[in-house]
Structure formats: C-alpha cells, structure tokens
Scaffold this motif. Structure first.
Motif, short mmCIF file in Angstrom:
data_model
loop_
_atom_site.label_atom_id
_atom_site.label_comp_id
_atom_site.label_asym_id
_atom_site.label_seq_id
_atom_site.Cartn_x
_atom_site.Cartn_y
_atom_site.Cartn_z
N VAL A 57 36.99 44.24 42.20
CA VAL A 57 36.24 43.74 43.30
C VAL A 57 35.03 44.75 43.51
O VAL A 57 35.00 45.94 43.21
N ARG A 58 33.79 44.11 43.29
CA ARG A 58 32.47 44.53 43.13
C ARG A 58 31.75 44.44 44.61
O ARG A 58 31.65 43.06 45.03
N LEU A 59 31.32 45.54 45.35
CA LEU A 59 30.73 45.40 46.62
C LEU A 59 29.24 45.95 46.14
O LEU A 59 29.12 47.04 45.65
N THR A 60 28.32 45.28 46.61
CA THR A 60 26.91 45.55 46.48
C THR A 60 26.36 45.66 47.96
O THR A 60 26.21 44.82 48.67
N ALA A 61 25.60 46.80 48.22
CA ALA A 61 24.96 47.08 49.43
C ALA A 61 23.63 46.64 49.41
O ALA A 61 23.02 46.18 48.28
N GLU A 62 22.85 46.55 50.49
CA GLU A 62 21.75 45.89 50.76
C GLU A 62 20.57 46.62 49.81
O GLU A 62 19.62 45.99 49.29
N ASP A 63 20.70 47.92 49.48
CA ASP A 63 19.99 48.72 48.97
C ASP A 63 20.17 48.54 47.32
O ASP A 63 19.55 49.53 46.48
N GLY A 64 21.23 47.76 46.84
CA GLY A 64 21.67 47.70 45.39
C GLY A 64 22.65 48.49 44.89
O GLY A 64 23.36 48.30 43.85
N TYR A 65 23.12 49.52 45.90
CA TYR A 65 24.40 50.46 45.50
C TYR A 65 25.54 49.61 45.49
O TYR A 65 25.86 48.84 46.13
N GLN A 66 26.32 49.88 44.24
CA GLN A 66 27.50 49.20 43.87
C GLN A 66 28.71 50.01 43.73
O GLN A 66 28.48 51.03 43.41
N ALA A 67 29.83 49.56 44.46
CA ALA A 67 30.99 50.08 44.07
C ALA A 67 32.03 49.20 43.69
O ALA A 67 32.09 48.01 44.15
N GLN A 68 32.99 49.58 42.91
CA GLN A 68 33.79 48.53 42.23
C GLN A 68 35.04 49.47 42.26
O GLN A 68 35.27 50.57 41.77
N ARG A 69 36.08 48.63 42.64
CA ARG A 69 37.69 48.90 42.67
C ARG A 69 38.64 47.93 41.86
O ARG A 69 38.26 46.67 41.96
N SER A 70 39.67 48.17 41.35
CA SER A 70 40.47 47.55 40.78
C SER A 70 41.85 47.16 41.82
O SER A 70 42.18 48.09 42.37
N TYR A 71 41.99 46.01 41.85
CA TYR A 71 43.23 45.43 42.61
C TYR A 71 44.10 44.55 42.04
O TYR A 71 43.75 43.54 41.42
N SER A 72 45.22 44.75 42.07
CA SER A 72 46.41 43.69 41.64
C SER A 72 46.54 42.76 42.13
O SER A 72 46.21 42.45 43.33
N ILE A 73 46.73 41.63 41.32
CA ILE A 73 46.77 40.33 42.21
C ILE A 73 48.08 40.04 42.38
O ILE A 73 49.26 40.49 41.86
N ALA A 74 48.48 39.82 43.69
CA ALA A 74 49.83 39.64 44.27
C ALA A 74 50.27 38.43 44.35
O ALA A 74 51.45 38.04 44.38
N SER A 75 49.69 37.42 43.88
CA SER A 75 50.00 35.94 44.17
C SER A 75 50.54 35.71 42.46
O SER A 75 50.05 36.32 41.69
N ALA A 76 51.55 34.67 42.43
CA ALA A 76 51.80 34.10 41.06
C ALA A 76 50.64 33.18 40.43
O ALA A 76 49.88 32.64 41.25
N PRO A 77 50.91 32.90 39.13
CA PRO A 77 49.83 32.13 38.71
C PRO A 77 49.99 30.70 39.16
O PRO A 77 49.07 29.90 39.28
N GLU A 78 51.10 30.37 39.80
CA GLU A 78 51.56 29.06 40.34
C GLU A 78 50.81 28.81 41.75
O GLU A 78 50.97 27.67 42.26
#
Lengths: 87, 233
Positions: B32-53
């Motif tokens: 997940v990448r968040l970008t602030a108005e001034d261009g600052y970016q923060a990124q984190r990994s999150y596991s997917i909780a849903s099944a492929p189906e």
C-alpha cells in the motif's frame, strides 16, 4: 539472537520485484560469509535504517543494502556469493 | 474502498474493489503506497485476507499508534476513497497443495490474515488436503475473524488464548511452545507443509519448536511481521 524488530525477506518482496523484475522470495541466495544457502524469504531484514539492510539468518553477515532515492534504487549486494533466480 | 469492518479493538478489515486485479495466490500480500500532497511517500506491506475466489480484495490492518500508514487506513479512509495498491506480491508464503500431505497453519495475532486467505481458498476449492489451524491470540476479544473461525463449519481450527480465557473455555490457554506444537501438529514423519505467520518472536519460537520435533526446515514457510502487527513504526 534475532531482534524482535527484524522482519524477513517476505517484507521486501515488492522492492525486490521492482529491482529484479520478478518475485525473488523463492530465489536461492548464498551467503558470502558463511556459505549458507536458502530462500530469500528467510533472510533477516531491517527496515529501521535509512534503506533496507539484509542479513544472513545463520551468521548475521551483511548480505545486501538497498536504498532508494526518488525512483532510483541503489542495491549493494556485496555479501551475497550467489543469487539463483526462481526456476 | 468499499467497506470497513471492525474486527477487534485494534484491527479492521478493509474491502477494496480493484479494477484489473489479476488472480492472487492465498498468502500473498500487497504493498500500500500513500502519497502526501507534498510528494512524501510511505509504503507498507499487508497480507491479503481474501481468497482468490472472493469477489473483492480484503486487507486486515492492525492499527499501530505511531505508524505512518495503518492509522490512515484504519481511521481516515472512507468508502469511495481510492488508494494505490501494488501486487500481488511474494511467492514464498503462498498456498501450495502437495497431494497426500497435510497443511498445518500456525498464526499469532494478526499473523492470522494470510492463513485466513488459505483457509478460505481451501474451502472454496473443496480441497481434499487436510488442513489444521492453530491460532494464538491474547484473549477471545483479540481473535480476528472470530465469528468465521469459531463457526460450526470453520474446519479444524484450534485456538489458544494466552492471557485471558472466558469462563468455560475449552480451547488452549497457553503459549505456542514445543509441547503444544507436538500436541496439535501432525508428526514429522507425515511431512506436513507448515506455514507460520506472526510477530517475529512468535515465528522464531514456533519454527524452532517444529525443527526440534524433527520437521524439515525446508517444509516450514515463515513470515514475520516484526514486533506486533503488520507495520514497523
């Protein structure tokens, strides 16, 4: 002794995919310090430092340092003897 | 973003409609990448909780008070908002079926998230592979996906509550140590494929217990979340 803050190679899968162009978590790396071979997912990863520091799970030797400035990655993989891409 | 579902006091599930999403494998994550108005970016990994189906992509986020990303996801994101997701990512901690060999899932805290995707996938595909989950949480209130995991059709789910157990609790009430792993996991000669996910200390302890019980290290897949949840502050 593993630090509780430490993550593993899964945590940098996205960064590695960007650098190497594909999933690297199942790639097999060989530590240049102690010779241990194992999947990249099992390395020790610290993200608190500026950039990403990657260490060997067995000998704690430094394997890789990845830094990013804007869209440019700098990868120093001097501690890796070999990196075998997934089949 | 479609919907926010409160799971526990500290965790929320966030459901996304992702146009053009390719099929993921159970256990993979997204960045997940968040970008602030001034261009600052923060990124984190999150596991997917849903099944492929499942129709939509679901992430479950533990709120880290001084985190850069999780407070935004848990408290500020509104239905209809758009965020940048990249994925699916990671091929190591992903569901694989080895016919004839059972799959043992061990989760601590929010480490349940990718395992929940595996359980849902297992059910959605009517897989014949035996699957068992051992899930450790501090109390019943801390059990993420509680209704789903305690439902009659949940499958082979064993809970252990390490701090507080409700009156009449019939599950386990201790930490996942060597003895508990020996009791719940298939014996090493049956060569179960094991997935362990949770805080770093939890994963180290469980993986160590499995190896000491004779399980091959190569059949133990691990994913470490750091000190607590899905984000290091």
């Amino acid at each position: 002794m593993i630090d509780n803050q430490a993550l593993d190679g899964n945590a940098i899968a996205g960064t590695l995919a960007e650098v190497f162009g594909g999933d690297m978590t199942t790639a097999i790396g060989t530590c240049g310090h102690c010779g241990t071979r194992g999947p990249v997912a099992e390395v020790v990863v610290y993200r608190r430092a500026p950039g990403v520091v990657v260490r060997c799970r067995v000998c704690d030797g430094l394997l890789m340092v990845i830094t990013q400035v804007r869209d440019v990655f700098c990868v120093d993989a001097l501690g890796l003897a070999e990196l075998q891409a997934p089949a | 973003m479609l919907e926010l579902i409160e799971q526990t006091a500290r965790t929320k599930s966030i459901v996304f409609d992702v146009p053009g999403w390719g099929r993921h494998r159970a256990g993979q994550h997204v960045d997940v990448r968040l970008t602030a108005e001034d261009g600052y970016q923060a990124q984190r990994s999150y596991s997917i909780a849903s099944a492929p189906e499942d129709r939509h992509i679901e992430l479950t986020v533990e709120r880290i008070d001084d985190g850069e990303v999780s407070p935004y996801l848990a408290d500020e994101l509104l239905a209809g908002d758009e965020i940048e997701l990249r994925g699916p990512i990671g091929g190591y901690f992903a569901w694989e079926e080895a016919p004839g060999m059972p799959v043992f899932l061990v989760g601590g805290g929010s480490g349940i998230v990718p395992l929940r995707a595996m359980l849902r996938h297992h059910r959605a595909t009517d897989s014949a592979v035996p699957v068992r989950l051992l899930y450790s949480a501090r109390s019943l209130d801390d059990v993420i996906y509680r209704d789903e995991l305690t439902a009659a059709d949940a499958g082979d789910v064993r809970l252990t509550l390490t701090r507080r157990q409700p009156a009449g609790w019939t599950g386990y009430g201790r930490r996942v140590d060597r003895e508990l792993v020996a009791e719940v996991c298939w014996p090493a000669p049956e060569r179960p494929l094991v997935y362990v996910c949770g805080p770093t200390g939890f994963v180290e302890a469980v993986a160590g217990a499995l190896v000491s019980l004779g399980h091959e290290a190569a059949r133990i897949r691990t994913e470490r979340f750091g000190p607590t949840g899905g984000e290091t502050p």
